[in-house]
Design an enzyme around this catalytic site. Structure first.
Site, PDB file in Angstrom:
ATOM      1  N   SER A 182       6.033   8.972  -1.542  1.00 57.51           N
ATOM      2  CA  SER A 182       6.261   8.016  -0.657  1.00 57.51           C
ATOM      3  C   SER A 182       7.707   8.302   0.147  1.00 57.51           C
ATOM      4  CB  SER A 182       6.724   6.661  -1.202  1.00 57.51           C
ATOM      5  OG  SER A 182       7.631   6.774  -2.438  1.00 57.51           O
ATOM      6  N   HIS A 210       0.089   5.465  -0.192  1.00 53.92           N
ATOM      7  CA  HIS A 210       0.349   6.203   1.243  1.00 53.92           C
ATOM      8  C   HIS A 210      -0.595   7.112   1.250  1.00 53.92           C
ATOM      9  CE1 HIS A 210       4.296   4.527   1.111  1.00 53.92           C
ATOM     10  NE2 HIS A 210       4.460   4.692  -0.026  1.00 53.92           N
ATOM     11  N   LYS A 241      -0.064  -1.518   3.243  1.00 48.95           N
ATOM     12  CA  LYS A 241       0.040  -0.330   4.258  1.00 48.95           C
ATOM     13  C   LYS A 241      -1.022  -0.140   5.263  1.00 48.95           C
ATOM     14  CE  LYS A 241       3.274   1.565   0.712  1.00 48.95           C
ATOM     15  NZ  LYS A 241       3.188   0.538  -0.066  1.00 48.95           N
TER      16      LYS A 241
END
Length: 396
Positions: A182, A210, A241
């Site tokens: 990250s 991610h 996300k």
């Protein structure tokens, strides 16, 4: 001694506020988009994890509104009891199909997912082996488990092997790694990790918070990126996300998922994912399935930004140079320099995230920039010009 005494003591946060370089809790006054209004001024957003730009997609918003109208605002109970909606089951089935795993378990947050998975699976005589740059939620899960944690230096496969060699033959071992790290934006050495896992009889868990929507075929994540979907035992990910919502998940075999459902305290004793969050995540997943070009556009823009930063003489963390991810860290090194630069960039109309020790090693503070598939090259050029100008002038 008063337990609150530490709360009244002078603090770094207080000092930074006095000096006008406190970088946190800036208030948004608009939607999470490529450009935002933050504290009454337009800012180009280079600090969001909204990688596919779906937080403002009409179909995602409409799905959330429809769920609110049909189911209300919340479930008022855990999945074990009154908190399972047909929406939860549909989201889990759809995500399992997309990720090519047998089963999915959803959690209230991504942090809760890592804590709930690891603490359920790692027993007293087991070992969990972690990359030192793993997310804090992974470490929290290790601490909540009853097993023994071993760590290896970031992406150091020789140290990982030495850690595996320390695991007794009668103990289980789980290797846990971020897929895309990250802070650095670099990708785990998953082929080597899976090879070592096979050699020593360990299992592999990838935190793909991610990676989903970013890497792999159609945005299926890090394991897909390497063609290792059959060798990664557990995927963990988030809805906050690329899927433009809130919550987290675990994807695995049916047996492992069923075990976690009945053994994970954060899953059992937490209220279930609210209807609107569930519906928006499902709608975002449908869009990702229908538009595999979105991750490709994101990778193209990420490459454009990397090349643009380099051309402007900015120091990019080397480990991220070849990684096709939307996280680009810029080295600023010293803490106060980082804060001054971040404050000036913010004043000039660009939002980035200053990342300081202990999130980075001492002397390696950085500005974490991140990108969306909905950015334009013109907007990135505007932002990069501002960042370069500020950083050059700061060094003069």
């Amino acid at each position: 001694m008063d337990i609150f005494e530490k709360c009244y003591a002078p603090s770094l946060a207080g000092r930074l506020k006095e000096e006008g370089v406190y970088p946190y809790f800036h208030a948004l006054q608009s939607r999470q988009d490529t450009e935002v209004i933050m504290e009454n001024k337009r800012r180009i957003m280079l600090g969001s994890n909204n990688y596919l730009g779906l937080t403002i997609h009409p179909e995602v918003i409409e799905a959330g509104i429809a769920a609110l109208e049909k189911y209300g605002t919340g479930c008022s109970g855990s999945r074990f009891l009154n908190g399972t909606l047909e929406l939860h089951l549909e989201l889990e089935e759809s995500l399992a199909k997309f990720l090519r795993k047998e089963s999915v378990v959803t959690f209230g947050t991504g942090f809760q997912s890592n804590v709930g998975i690891i603490s359920a699976l790692v027993d007293r005589h087991d070992y969990v082996i972690c990359d030192r740059e793993n997310h804090a939620s992974i470490y929290a899960g290790c601490q909540m488990s009853h097993g023994k944690m071993l760590r290896y230096s970031h992406s150091n496969m020789a140290e990982l092997e030495r850690a595996l060699q320390k695991v007794p033959e009668n103990s289980g071992a789980l290797i846990v790694t971020d897929g895309v790290f990250s802070m650095g934006g670099d990708i785990a050495k998953l082929p080597e990790i899976c090879s070592l896992a096979r050699k020593y009889g360990a299992r592999v868990m990838v935190d793909d918070a991610h990676g989903l929507g970013v890497l792999g075929e159609g945005g299926r994540g890090t394991a897909s990126h390497f063609g290792l979907e059959d060798q990664v035992d557990i995927y963990m990910g988030t809805f906050s996300k690329s899927l433009a919502s809130l919550g987290g998940y675990m994807a695995s075999s049916k047996e492992v998922a069923e075990y976690v459902r009945h053994a994970s305290r954060p899953f059992i004793f937490s209220a279930s994912l609210p209807p609107a969050n569930c519906a928006t995540a499902l709608a975002a997943l449908r869009i990702l399935e229908a538009h595999p070009e979105l991750p490709e556009r994101l990778r193209s823009l990420s490459l454009y930004a990397r090349e643009g930063m380099t051309k402007r003489g900015l120091k990019i963390r080397e480990s991220a140079l070849c990684a096709p991810t939307p996280i680009i860290p810029l080295y600023t090194y010293e803490t106060y320099r980082t804060l001054r630069v971040a404050a000036e960039i913010y004043d000039r109309g660009v939002y980035v995230n200053p990342t300081l020790p202990p999130a980075t090693p001492e002397g390696e503070a950085l500005l974490r920039t991140s990108y969306m598939a909905t950015h334009t090259e013109a907007l990135l050029d505007e932002a990069m010009d501002i960042i370069a100008d500020v950083m050059v002038n700061c060094d003069e």
